[in-house]
Design an enzyme around this catalytic site. Structure first.
Site, mmCIF file in Angstrom:
data_model
loop_
_atom_site.group_PDB
_atom_site.id
_atom_site.type_symbol
_atom_site.label_atom_id
_atom_site.label_comp_id
_atom_site.label_asym_id
_atom_site.label_seq_id
_atom_site.Cartn_x
_atom_site.Cartn_y
_atom_site.Cartn_z
ATOM 1 N N ASN A 1 0.577 -1.207 0.019
ATOM 2 C CA ASN A 1 -0.115 -0.145 -0.087
ATOM 3 C C ASN A 1 0.999 1.577 0.170
ATOM 4 O OD1 ASN A 1 -1.409 2.355 1.184
ATOM 5 N ND2 ASN A 1 -2.603 1.174 1.628
ATOM 6 N N HIS B 1 0.900 5.731 1.584
ATOM 7 C CA HIS B 1 1.809 7.095 2.825
ATOM 8 C C HIS B 1 3.111 8.026 1.999
ATOM 9 C CE1 HIS B 1 -0.950 6.951 5.848
ATOM 10 N NE2 HIS B 1 -1.109 5.471 5.386
ATOM 11 N N ARG C 1 4.620 18.623 1.816
ATOM 12 C CA ARG C 1 5.209 19.849 1.102
ATOM 13 C C ARG C 1 4.296 20.754 0.080
ATOM 14 N NH1 ARG C 1 10.056 20.187 3.565
ATOM 15 N NH2 ARG C 1 10.388 22.335 2.519
ATOM 16 N N HIS D 1 -5.102 3.452 -1.795
ATOM 17 C CA HIS D 1 -6.487 4.231 -0.833
ATOM 18 C C HIS D 1 -7.335 5.724 -0.817
ATOM 19 C CE1 HIS D 1 -9.339 4.443 2.884
ATOM 20 N NE2 HIS D 1 -9.954 4.837 1.902
ATOM 21 N N ARG E 1 -9.244 8.761 -0.118
ATOM 22 C CA ARG E 1 -10.235 8.221 0.646
ATOM 23 C C ARG E 1 -11.142 10.133 0.144
ATOM 24 N NH1 ARG E 1 -8.534 6.783 5.610
ATOM 25 N NH2 ARG E 1 -10.539 7.995 6.446
ATOM 26 N N ARG F 1 -6.754 12.917 0.950
ATOM 27 C CA ARG F 1 -5.828 13.602 2.259
ATOM 28 C C ARG F 1 -4.807 12.969 0.994
ATOM 29 N NH1 ARG F 1 -7.349 10.022 7.533
ATOM 30 N NH2 ARG F 1 -8.945 10.559 7.486
ATOM 31 N N GLU G 1 -9.009 0.447 -2.971
ATOM 32 C CA GLU G 1 -9.728 1.039 -1.792
ATOM 33 C C GLU G 1 -10.345 2.201 -2.018
ATOM 34 O OE1 GLU G 1 -6.415 -0.397 0.765
ATOM 35 O OE2 GLU G 1 -8.078 1.010 2.561
ATOM 36 N N THR H 1 -6.460 6.755 11.407
ATOM 37 C CA THR H 1 -6.773 5.828 9.234
ATOM 38 C C THR H 1 -7.748 4.401 9.300
ATOM 39 O OG1 THR H 1 -5.046 3.805 8.998
ATOM 40 C CG2 THR H 1 -5.554 3.869 11.370
ATOM 41 N N THR H 2 -8.095 3.847 8.487
ATOM 42 C CA THR H 2 -9.422 2.949 8.820
ATOM 43 C C THR H 2 -9.753 2.607 10.042
ATOM 44 O OG1 THR H 2 -8.924 2.658 6.455
ATOM 45 C CG2 THR H 2 -10.499 1.370 7.595
ATOM 46 N N GLU I 1 -11.040 -9.032 2.978
ATOM 47 C CA GLU I 1 -9.493 -8.502 4.101
ATOM 48 C C GLU I 1 -9.873 -9.099 4.931
ATOM 49 O OE1 GLU I 1 -6.702 -5.936 1.912
ATOM 50 O OE2 GLU I 1 -6.486 -4.995 3.573
ATOM 51 N N HIS J 1 -3.968 -4.484 7.848
ATOM 52 C CA HIS J 1 -3.327 -4.032 8.881
ATOM 53 C C HIS J 1 -2.725 -3.839 9.839
ATOM 54 C CE1 HIS J 1 -5.223 0.277 9.971
ATOM 55 N NE2 HIS J 1 -5.430 0.263 9.475
ATOM 56 N N GLY K 1 1.196 -1.503 4.386
ATOM 57 C CA GLY K 1 1.364 -0.012 3.657
ATOM 58 C C GLY K 1 2.511 0.920 4.935
HETATM 59 N N1 PXP Z 1 -5.686 -3.022 4.503
HETATM 60 C C1 PXP Z 1 -6.696 -2.130 4.271
HETATM 61 C C2 PXP Z 1 -8.291 -3.102 4.216
HETATM 62 C C3 PXP Z 1 -6.552 -0.911 4.604
HETATM 63 O O1 PXP Z 1 -7.585 -0.075 4.498
HETATM 64 C C4 PXP Z 1 -4.799 -0.489 4.944
HETATM 65 C C5 PXP Z 1 -4.751 0.888 5.495
HETATM 66 O O2 PXP Z 1 -4.594 1.840 4.756
HETATM 67 C C6 PXP Z 1 -3.923 -1.491 4.886
HETATM 68 C C7 PXP Z 1 -4.132 -2.723 4.346
HETATM 69 C C8 PXP Z 1 -2.426 -1.496 5.296
HETATM 70 O O3 PXP Z 1 -3.024 -0.818 6.335
HETATM 71 P P1 PXP Z 1 -1.265 -0.389 7.420
HETATM 72 O O4 PXP Z 1 -0.822 0.621 6.825
HETATM 73 O O5 PXP Z 1 -1.823 0.125 8.458
HETATM 74 O O6 PXP Z 1 0.122 -1.391 7.143
#
Ligand code: PXP
Length: 251
Positions: A13, A16, A24, A49, A51, A55, A76, A106-107, A157, A200, A222
């Site tokens: 993912n 970030h 910046r 993702h 959003r 963001r 996502e 976060t989610t 998931e 996650h 991620g």
């Molecule tokens: N899977 C899903 C569905 C998520 O929403 C996220 C976070 O965006 C992740 C995996 C990855 O989580 P992390 O960034 O904590 O590794």
């Protein structure tokens, strides 16, 4: 149904990388460049993702990822009309539906599929028809798993955030109980014909027991990897995660 012992896929993912760029207001670091590096380092897919508040990942990032990467793209998003239209235009390999609250960092928690079953069933129908593998990001609650199967999702998931938090806080008994619930959830989902993913909060420290769950065929990771890339570089950070996943699978 036989339990697969296929190689565990790693979805990286790259949200970030966009967080850092947006901090910046510049054009770098570029999420597409990160995705291509991840691909070169052995990632099996890229997750991003989009959003509602944009963001981190933006619409142009999704277009660039869709056009630029050679591995499957997992889009996502929240289950909104806007995101459905974007998904139908992009036609990514997979669409992972997540709950989304503006105020969350976060989610948090999984999608309430059981409480929104009729709407989600018709929501995912055009995505399925467009050839996307639809995934529900849910807790291990059997009600959510069964509802996901009923609405025709291809994938669930399982949310590993609570397990990760308990492990990080040293609450090992509770982490073990949560792990057992994830194991049971994975077995139930698999028995219902769902493909099982997890993710996650996964890190080098906590990934092993999750990677060892036989029914889980993909992890999406991620934040930790992007953070670790600051120290190791993105390629080596991913390669180390890959190594730990393969080790867990082998043993
Ligand atoms: N899977 C899903 C569905 C998520 O929403 C996220 C976070 O965006 C992740 C995996 C990855 O989580 P992390 O960034 O904590 O590794």
């Amino acid at each position: 149904m036989a339990i697969t012992t296929a190689k565990l896929r790693l979805g990286v993912n790259i949200d970030h990388v966009a967080t850092l760029r947006n901090a910046r207001g510049s054009a770098w670091p570029d999420p597409l460049r990160a995705a291509l590096l991840a691909e070169a380092a052995g990632a099996d897919g890229i997750t991003a993702h989009l959003r509602e508040d944009r963001r981190h990942i933006r619409d142009a990032d999704m277009d660039a990822l869709r056009a630029g990467i050679g591995i499957p793209l997992n889009f996502e998003c929240g289950a909104t009309a806007e995101m459905q239209a974007i998904a139908l235009r992009l036609r990514p390999h997979a669409v992972c539906l997540v709950p989304e609250k503006r105020e969350e960092r976060t989610t948090e928690g999984g999608l309430d599929v059981a409480g929104d079953e009729a709407r989600l069933k018709s929501y995912i129908a055009p995505l399925r028809e467009a050839g996307c593998r639809v995934s529900m990001f849910i807790s291990h609650d059997p009600r959510q798993i069964e509802a996901s199967a009923r609405i025709g999702a291809a994938v669930v998931e399982l949310h590993t955030g609570l397990y990760s938090d308990l492990h990080a806080e040293g609450r090992e008994d509770e982490a073990e109980a949560e792990l057992n619930a994830l194991r049971a959830g994975a077995a139930l989902a698999h028995s219902l014909g769902l493909e099982v993913h997890a993710g996650h909060g996964l890190t080098y420290d906590n990934v092993t027991p999750i990677a060892a769950i036989a029914q889980v065929v993909e992890l999406n990771i991620g934040h930790f990897l992007i953070g670790e890339a600051v120290f190791l570089g993105l390629g080596p950070a991913i390669e180390e995660m890959r190594r730990l996943m393969d080790l867990a699978r082998a043993g």
